[in-house]
Design a protein around this motif. Structure first.
Motif, PDB file in Angstrom:
ATOM      1  N   PHE A   1      -2.760  10.157   1.276  1.00 21.98           N
ATOM      2  CA  PHE A   1      -2.652   9.897   2.712  1.00 21.98           C
ATOM      3  C   PHE A   1      -2.190   8.456   2.917  1.00 21.98           C
ATOM      4  O   PHE A   1      -2.789   7.532   2.373  1.00 21.98           O
ATOM      5  N   ASP A   2      -1.137   8.271   3.716  1.00 24.81           N
ATOM      6  CA  ASP A   2      -0.693   6.907   4.018  1.00 24.81           C
ATOM      7  C   ASP A   2      -0.895   6.623   5.502  1.00 24.81           C
ATOM      8  O   ASP A   2      -0.100   7.044   6.331  1.00 24.81           O
ATOM      9  N   GLU A   3      -1.954   5.925   5.822  1.00 26.60           N
ATOM     10  CA  GLU A   3      -2.321   5.575   7.195  1.00 26.60           C
ATOM     11  C   GLU A   3      -2.166   6.762   8.152  1.00 26.60           C
ATOM     12  O   GLU A   3      -1.437   6.688   9.144  1.00 26.60           O
ATOM     13  N   PRO A   4      -2.898   7.843   7.859  1.00 25.63           N
ATOM     14  CA  PRO A   4      -2.696   9.077   8.622  1.00 25.63           C
ATOM     15  C   PRO A   4      -3.121   8.988  10.083  1.00 25.63           C
ATOM     16  O   PRO A   4      -2.720   9.833  10.877  1.00 25.63           O
TER      17      PRO A   4
ATOM     18  N   LYS B   1       0.833  -1.216   0.000  1.00 26.18           N
ATOM     19  CA  LYS B   1       0.000   0.000   0.000  1.00 26.18           C
ATOM     20  C   LYS B   1       0.861   1.258   0.000  1.00 26.18           C
ATOM     21  O   LYS B   1       0.633   2.176  -0.789  1.00 26.18           O
ATOM     22  N   SER B   2       1.846   1.317   0.899  1.00 24.51           N
ATOM     23  CA  SER B   2       2.710   2.507   0.958  1.00 24.51           C
ATOM     24  C   SER B   2       3.497   2.652  -0.330  1.00 24.51           C
ATOM     25  O   SER B   2       3.636   3.767  -0.865  1.00 24.51           O
ATOM     26  N   THR B   3       4.000   1.533  -0.830  1.00 25.41           N
ATOM     27  CA  THR B   3       4.765   1.581  -2.074  1.00 25.41           C
ATOM     28  C   THR B   3       3.890   2.118  -3.207  1.00 25.41           C
ATOM     29  O   THR B   3       4.301   3.002  -3.963  1.00 25.41           O
TER      30      THR B   3
END
Ligand code: ADP
Ligand code: MG
Length: 243
Positions: A160-163, A40-42
């Motif tokens: 947004f990455d797991e904010p 997901k982050s990638t």
């Protein structure tokens, strides 16, 4: 606004994104979920080339992100990014955090940058804290400043990455409220999160990505939550665990 075509990425021999295609139109709010380590982050970082890819194409507002000739600083200045850890500059005041990139990257005057930054700070409800330092704020407040900082750059899309995943539970709501408001105002957003309440409220689509960076689902939130029998077994399994 975002068009990823058959994107694949490897770290050494390990494939972390497999033939990912994602299309996000202006005003869409796309929620990305999936197990830890699924990419997901990638995936989200490839949108502004914080991670390069080996195969496929990524277009953002008509700009070819995958093209080595693309002016990446210019692209990144138009793509707002909010991470799990707020990454504010600890030695700068809230106001300075809000203005520094506007001045250095966009070339705005100090007065213009301050006016814009404080307007965004007001929007996230933190005007009273403009002269404080990040360490004097709660995690939820710091994350709201990080959102205001990204908005100060007039982004065309927000990533947004797991904010909220690093926040104490009582602070999650205040950050999600800001994000819900943004979504309702029409901001184009790609959001990695397991906050399914957020997804149910404002997502236009939900993407489920499985280990190996394979997109198993990309459907409307009504289909995602309302029609479990149409979902892949891996998706059902994941939803059963987190809901
Ligand atoms: P998620 O955000 O879904 O938890 P990530 O995108 O962070 O997943 O990671 C996807 C996969 O890539 C994982 O297997 C992770 O270990 C691996 N990975 C992430 N960053 C690197 C890196 N810099 N070098 C090597 N492998 C990495
Ligand atoms: Mg991640």
């Amino acid at each position: 606004m975002i068009d990823m075509k058959s994107v694949s990425k490897w770290y050494g021999p390990v494939q972390v994104l497999t033939d990912c295609s994602v299309n996000i139109s202006k005003g869409d709010v796309v929620v990305v979920c999936g197990p830890s380590g699924s990419g997901k982050s990638t995936l989200i970082k490839t949108v502004n080339a914080l991670e390069p890819v080996q195969k496929g194409e990524i277009w953002v507002d008509g700009v070819a992100v995958h093209d080595p000739k693309t002016d990446l600083p210019k692209l990144r200045s138009r793509v707002g990014m909010v991470f799990q850890h707020f990454e504010l500059f600890p030695h700068l005041s809230v106001t300075e955090n809000l203005t520094i990139a506007q001045i250095k990257v966009l070339g705005r005057s100090a007065d213009d940058a301050k006016a814009r930054g404080l307007k965004m700070l007001d929007r996230v409800g933190l005007m009273a804290h403009k002269d404080k330092f990040p360490g004097q704020l709660s995690g939820g407040q710091q994350q709201r400043v990080a959102i205001a900082r990204a908005l100060s750059m007039d982004p065309i899309v927000m990533l947004f990455d797991e904010p909220t995943s690093a926040l104490d539970p009582e602070m999650v709501g205040e950050v999600l409220d800001v994000m819900v408001t943004l979504a309702k105002e029409g901001m184009t957003m790609m959001v990695v999160t397991h906050e399914m309440g957020f997804a149910r409220k404002v997502a236009s689509r939900v993407i489920f990505i499985d280990v190996g960076g394979r997109i198993l689902e990309d459907c409307s939130k009504d289909d995602f939550f309302g029609n479990p029998d149409a979902r892949q077994p891996r998706t059902k399994d994941f939803l059963n665990k987190i809901l």
